[in-house]
Design a protein around this motif. Structure first.
Motif, short mmCIF file in Angstrom:
data_model
loop_
_atom_site.label_atom_id
_atom_site.label_comp_id
_atom_site.label_asym_id
_atom_site.label_seq_id
_atom_site.Cartn_x
_atom_site.Cartn_y
_atom_site.Cartn_z
N ARG A 30 52.43 41.13 28.32
CA ARG A 30 51.38 41.74 28.97
C ARG A 30 50.30 40.78 29.25
NH1 ARG A 30 48.67 47.10 26.46
NH2 ARG A 30 47.82 45.45 24.97
N ALA A 51 51.33 38.90 31.87
CA ALA A 51 51.28 39.35 33.17
C ALA A 51 49.94 39.63 33.83
CB ALA A 51 51.70 40.86 32.86
N ASP A 52 48.87 39.74 32.78
CA ASP A 52 47.58 39.83 33.26
C ASP A 52 46.89 38.59 33.82
OD1 ASP A 52 47.30 42.27 32.38
OD2 ASP A 52 46.56 42.08 30.30
N GLU A 53 47.56 37.42 33.09
CA GLU A 53 47.17 36.11 33.67
C GLU A 53 47.63 35.90 34.99
OE1 GLU A 53 45.38 32.33 33.72
OE2 GLU A 53 44.90 34.23 32.56
N THR A 54 48.98 36.45 35.34
CA THR A 54 49.41 36.12 36.61
C THR A 54 48.62 36.88 37.55
OG1 THR A 54 51.85 35.89 35.70
CG2 THR A 54 51.54 36.54 37.99
N ASP A 55 48.23 38.09 37.18
CA ASP A 55 47.50 39.03 38.16
C ASP A 55 46.13 38.59 38.28
OD1 ASP A 55 49.57 40.84 38.18
OD2 ASP A 55 48.71 42.07 36.64
N ARG A 56 45.64 37.78 37.32
CA ARG A 56 44.30 37.11 37.53
C ARG A 56 44.44 35.81 38.61
NH1 ARG A 56 41.78 32.78 35.90
NH2 ARG A 56 43.62 32.00 35.05
N ARG A 57 45.49 35.28 38.33
CA ARG A 57 45.66 34.19 39.37
C ARG A 57 46.03 34.45 40.61
NH1 ARG A 57 49.14 29.73 35.77
NH2 ARG A 57 47.45 29.20 33.98
N LEU A 58 46.73 35.71 40.71
CA LEU A 58 46.87 36.31 42.08
C LEU A 58 45.79 36.85 42.89
CD1 LEU A 58 49.07 36.85 44.38
CD2 LEU A 58 49.48 39.32 42.94
N ALA A 59 44.71 37.27 41.93
CA ALA A 59 43.67 37.94 42.65
C ALA A 59 42.78 36.72 42.99
CB ALA A 59 42.90 38.66 41.40
N GLU A 60 42.73 35.40 42.38
CA GLU A 60 41.98 34.35 42.50
C GLU A 60 42.67 33.79 43.95
OE1 GLU A 60 42.05 31.89 39.42
OE2 GLU A 60 40.56 32.83 38.38
N THR A 105 44.35 35.18 46.30
CA THR A 105 43.97 36.24 47.27
C THR A 105 42.64 36.14 47.76
OG1 THR A 105 45.54 37.84 46.39
CG2 THR A 105 44.09 38.52 47.98
#
Length: 284
Positions: free
Chosen positions: A220, A223-232, A234
Motif C-alpha cells: 500500500r 501504491a501510495d508513492e506511485t500515486d503521489r509521483r503520478l499526481a506530481e 500530472t
C-alpha cells in the motif's frame, strides 16, 4: 476468544527486550531465564529503582534506565510523577476513573523524574535493524501517546513483539482504552496472540508482527508513492500545457500587433506616396 498466556509468547527468544515502566521487574520474572541477549528496564520511580539495580548486578544482560518515557515530540527534561500507595499505578498522568475502580487507592505524593522521548530511547538503545526485539509497555497512562509516536515515526517496525498492559477503562487523563491501543497496533500490522488479566482492572496483551499485514502495508505504501509521483507528473504536465497555451496566446497577440503595425505602415506609405505625387504636380 480470550486466551490465558502461560508460556513465553516469544518464539524464538528475542535479542533485546525493552520494558517501559518496569516497576520492580516482576513482569519479567518469567523471561529472565530465556536466552535473551539484553534487557533494558526503563523505570522512573525512585522506590522501584533499587530492586532493578540489584537485578542488574546479578545479571549482566540487564541495563537500568531511570527515566519516564514520553510520547511527546519534544518532551521537557523533567516531569512530575504521581506516586500512589500501589506503585503499579504510578504515572505521569493524573487519574481518571482509577479511584472509582479502586477506592482504596490514593496518591501519596509527587516526585520530579527525568523524562526521555520514546524516539530518544530507541536511539539510546541502538537496536540492530535486523534484530528480533520486544517492546513491553507497562507504563500506565502514557502507552497510547508512546504508541502513536512509534507508529508515526515507523520506529514500531523495530519490534517483532509488543506486550501491552492496559485497561478497558480510562484510568488516567489524556490516555486511551486498551481497545484503542490495540487498534493502533493492529493497524500497524500486529496480531493479538494472547492476553491475561494481571489486576482487577488491567490486562496484558501479547501481539506479534504479521508478515502478511506488514507486506500489505508495504504494498500500500508503494501504491501510495506511485500515486503521489503520478499526481506530481500530472501537475507538471498541466503546468507545461498552461505555459504552452500562454506562449501561444502571447505569440498570437504579438502577431496581431505586428500585423496592425504593418497595416499602419502601409497606410502611412500610401499617404507619403500621395503627398510626393501632389508635390510633383505642383512643381510642374
Amino acid at each position: 476468544m480470550k486466551t490465558q498466556q502461560t508460556n513465553s509468547p516469544w518464539h524464538p527468544a528475542p535479542d533485546t527486550v525493552i520494558c517501559i515502566g518496569a516497576g520492580r521487574g516482576e513482569a519479567l520474572d518469567a523471561y529472565f531465564p530465556l536466552p535473551v541477549a539484553r534487557f533494558l528496564l526503563v523505570e522512573p520511580s525512585p522506590a522501584n529503582l533499587p530492586a532493578l539495580r540489584r537485578l542488574a548486578r546479578q545479571d549482566k544482560r540487564i541495563e537500568v534506565l531511570p527515566y519516564a518515557i514520553s510520547g511527546a515530540a519534544t518532551p521537557p527534561a523533567h516531569g512530575m510523577l504521581h506516586i500512589l500507595n500501589n506503585t503499579t499505578f504510578n504515572s505521569l498522568q493524573s487519574s481518571g476513573q482509577l479511584h472509582e475502580l479502586l477506592p482504596g487507592l490514593r496518591e501519596t505524593g509527587m516526585t520530579e523524574v527525568a523524562l526521555l522521548g520514546i524516539e530518544a530511547l530507541i536511539e539510546k538503545a541502538a537496536l540492530p535493524a535486523k534484530g528480533d526485539h520486544v517492546l513491553m509497555l507497562e507504563a500506565l497512562g502514557d502507552s497510547a501517546a508512546i504508541l502513536r509516536r512509534l507508529i508515526d515515526s515507523a520506529l514500531i517496525d523495530h519490534f517483532r513483539h509488543v506486550t501491552l498492559r492496559a485497561s478497558p477503562d480510562l484510568l488516567f487523563r489524556n490516555d486511551e482504552t486498551a481497545e484503542t491501543c490495540l487498534q493502533f497496533l493492529q493497524e500497524a500490522g500486529y496480531e493479538l496472540r494472547g492476553q491475561e488479566d494481571t489486576d482487577i482492572c488491567l490486562t496484558r496483551y501479547y501481539l506479534t508482527q504479521s508478515g502478511l499485514i506488514k507486506e500489505f502495508r508495504a504494498m500500500r505504501a508503494r501504491a501510495d508513492e506511485t500515486d503521489r509521483r503520478l499526481a506530481e507528473q500530472t501537475a507538471a504536465l498541466d503546468r507545461a500545457q498552461a505555459e504552452i497555451a500562454r506562449l501561444q496566446s502571447a505569440s498570437a497577440t504579438e502577431l496581431e500587433a505586428l500585423q496592425a503595425r504593418l497595416a499602419d505602415m502601409e497606410v502611412r506609405a500610401k499617404r507619403a506616396e500621395g503627398a510626393f505625387k501632389d508635390r510633383d504636380v505642383r512643381m510642374q
